[in-house]
Scaffold this motif. Structure first.
Motif, PDB file in Angstrom:
ATOM      1  N   GLN A  30       0.928  -1.292  -0.051  1.00  0.00           N
ATOM      2  CA  GLN A  30      -0.072  -0.049  -0.007  1.00  0.00           C
ATOM      3  C   GLN A  30       0.863   1.269  -0.021  1.00  0.00           C
ATOM      4  OE1 GLN A  30      -2.512   0.367   3.278  1.00  0.00           O
ATOM      5  NE2 GLN A  30      -3.713   2.059   2.256  1.00  0.00           N
ATOM      6  N   VAL A  46       0.820   5.547   0.147  1.00  0.00           N
ATOM      7  CA  VAL A  46       0.014   6.501   0.548  1.00  0.00           C
ATOM      8  C   VAL A  46       0.689   7.835   0.275  1.00  0.00           C
ATOM      9  CG1 VAL A  46      -1.427   7.861   2.069  1.00  0.00           C
ATOM     10  CG2 VAL A  46      -1.519   5.406   1.906  1.00  0.00           C
ATOM     11  N   GLU A  47       0.155   8.712  -0.638  1.00  0.00           N
ATOM     12  CA  GLU A  47       0.842  10.016  -1.028  1.00  0.00           C
ATOM     13  C   GLU A  47       0.216  11.188  -0.122  1.00  0.00           C
ATOM     14  OE1 GLU A  47       0.623   8.076  -4.988  1.00  0.00           O
ATOM     15  OE2 GLU A  47      -0.786   8.427  -3.150  1.00  0.00           O
ATOM     16  N   CYS A  80       5.459   9.928   0.523  1.00  0.00           N
ATOM     17  CA  CYS A  80       4.794   8.699   0.273  1.00  0.00           C
ATOM     18  C   CYS A  80       5.320   7.574   1.240  1.00  0.00           C
ATOM     19  CB  CYS A  80       5.050   7.903  -1.259  1.00  0.00           C
ATOM     20  SG  CYS A  80       4.649   6.381  -1.488  1.00  0.00           S
ATOM     21  N   TYR A 130       1.660  10.846  -8.395  1.00  0.00           N
ATOM     22  CA  TYR A 130       1.597   9.286  -7.865  1.00  0.00           C
ATOM     23  C   TYR A 130       2.930   8.757  -7.496  1.00  0.00           C
ATOM     24  CZ  TYR A 130      -3.077   9.681 -10.364  1.00  0.00           C
ATOM     25  OH  TYR A 130      -4.221   9.924 -10.941  1.00  0.00           O
ATOM     26  N   TYR A 163       2.906  -1.241  -7.854  1.00  0.00           N
ATOM     27  CA  TYR A 163       2.025  -0.557  -7.163  1.00  0.00           C
ATOM     28  C   TYR A 163       2.055   0.707  -7.082  1.00  0.00           C
ATOM     29  CZ  TYR A 163       3.568  -5.147  -5.350  1.00  0.00           C
ATOM     30  OH  TYR A 163       3.846  -6.591  -5.268  1.00  0.00           O
ATOM     31  N   TRP A 164       0.860   1.299  -6.907  1.00  0.00           N
ATOM     32  CA  TRP A 164       0.457   2.669  -7.117  1.00  0.00           C
ATOM     33  C   TRP A 164      -0.252   3.293  -6.103  1.00  0.00           C
ATOM     34  CZ3 TRP A 164       2.418   5.212 -11.356  1.00  0.00           C
ATOM     35  CH2 TRP A 164       2.873   4.659 -12.360  1.00  0.00           C
ATOM     36  N   GLY A 165      -0.130   4.490  -5.373  1.00  0.00           N
ATOM     37  CA  GLY A 165      -0.917   5.247  -4.628  1.00  0.00           C
ATOM     38  C   GLY A 165      -1.990   6.031  -5.207  1.00  0.00           C
ATOM     39  N   GLN A 166      -2.947   6.577  -4.387  1.00  0.00           N
ATOM     40  CA  GLN A 166      -4.113   7.167  -5.011  1.00  0.00           C
ATOM     41  C   GLN A 166      -3.840   8.445  -5.777  1.00  0.00           C
ATOM     42  OE1 GLN A 166      -7.206   5.687  -5.144  1.00  0.00           O
ATOM     43  NE2 GLN A 166      -5.914   3.950  -4.648  1.00  0.00           N
ATOM     44  N   GLY A 167      -2.688   9.126  -5.304  1.00  0.00           N
ATOM     45  CA  GLY A 167      -2.220  10.457  -5.832  1.00  0.00           C
ATOM     46  C   GLY A 167      -2.427  11.437  -4.889  1.00  0.00           C
ATOM     47  N   THR A 168      -1.740  12.561  -5.278  1.00  0.00           N
ATOM     48  CA  THR A 168      -2.168  13.659  -4.541  1.00  0.00           C
ATOM     49  C   THR A 168      -1.845  15.026  -5.411  1.00  0.00           C
ATOM     50  OG1 THR A 168      -1.073  15.251  -2.532  1.00  0.00           O
ATOM     51  CG2 THR A 168       0.464  13.914  -3.888  1.00  0.00           C
ATOM     52  N   GLN A 169      -2.911  16.013  -5.200  1.00  0.00           N
ATOM     53  CA  GLN A 169      -2.884  17.161  -6.301  1.00  0.00           C
ATOM     54  C   GLN A 169      -1.961  18.100  -5.903  1.00  0.00           C
ATOM     55  OE1 GLN A 169      -5.308  17.608  -9.157  1.00  0.00           O
ATOM     56  NE2 GLN A 169      -3.837  19.115  -9.457  1.00  0.00           N
TER      57      GLN A 169
END
Length: 129
Positions: free
Chosen positions: A3, A5-6, A22, A95, A118-124
């Motif tokens: 998992q 998380v950014e 991250c 990401y 594996y990828w995070g959900q991203g942060t704007q």
């Protein structure tokens, strides 16, 4: 599973800085490399920066060289992206990504989206002019 998380995204004025983080977790987490990618509206997801988890070698997209710095945390389960001198071409969802432990970890693979499982959900990240 792994998992990611950014955090750290937000609004910054052009010329300013942001530091993205991250956090990686999972059963027996291990990765050959981790990286940052970004995707702006209407554009393809593109490579930003990556780091070999074992050697610490880094690789950057030409567009961010000299401005962005990727690094690992002391815990070895954290990844950072220091972004300086942000401009209006940098706004995007950023990401965090990790390669599986069985990946080759080749230098060229660091910039290859397909090498990351594996990828995070991203942060704007938003930049105001």
């Amino acid at each position: 599973q792994v998992q990611l998380v950014e955090s750290g995204g937000g609004l910054v004025q052009a010329g300013g800085s942001l530091r993205l983080s991250c956090a990686a977790s999972g059963r027996t987490f291990s990765s050959t490399a981790m990286g940052w990618f970004r995707q702006a509206p209407g554009k393809e997801r593109e490579f930003v920066a990556a780091i070999s988890w074992s050697s610490g070698s880094t690789y950057y997209a030409d567009s961010v060289k000299g401005r962005f710095t990727i690094s690992r945390g002391d815990a070895k389960s954290s990844l950072y992206l220091q972004m300086n001198t942000l401009n209006t071409e940098d706004p995007a969802v950023y990401y965090c990504a990790a390669q599986p432990p069985y990946a080759s970890g080749s230098y060229l693979s660091l910039a290859t989206i397909g090498a990351y499982d594996y990828w995070g959900q991203g942060t704007q990240v938003t930049v105001s002019s």
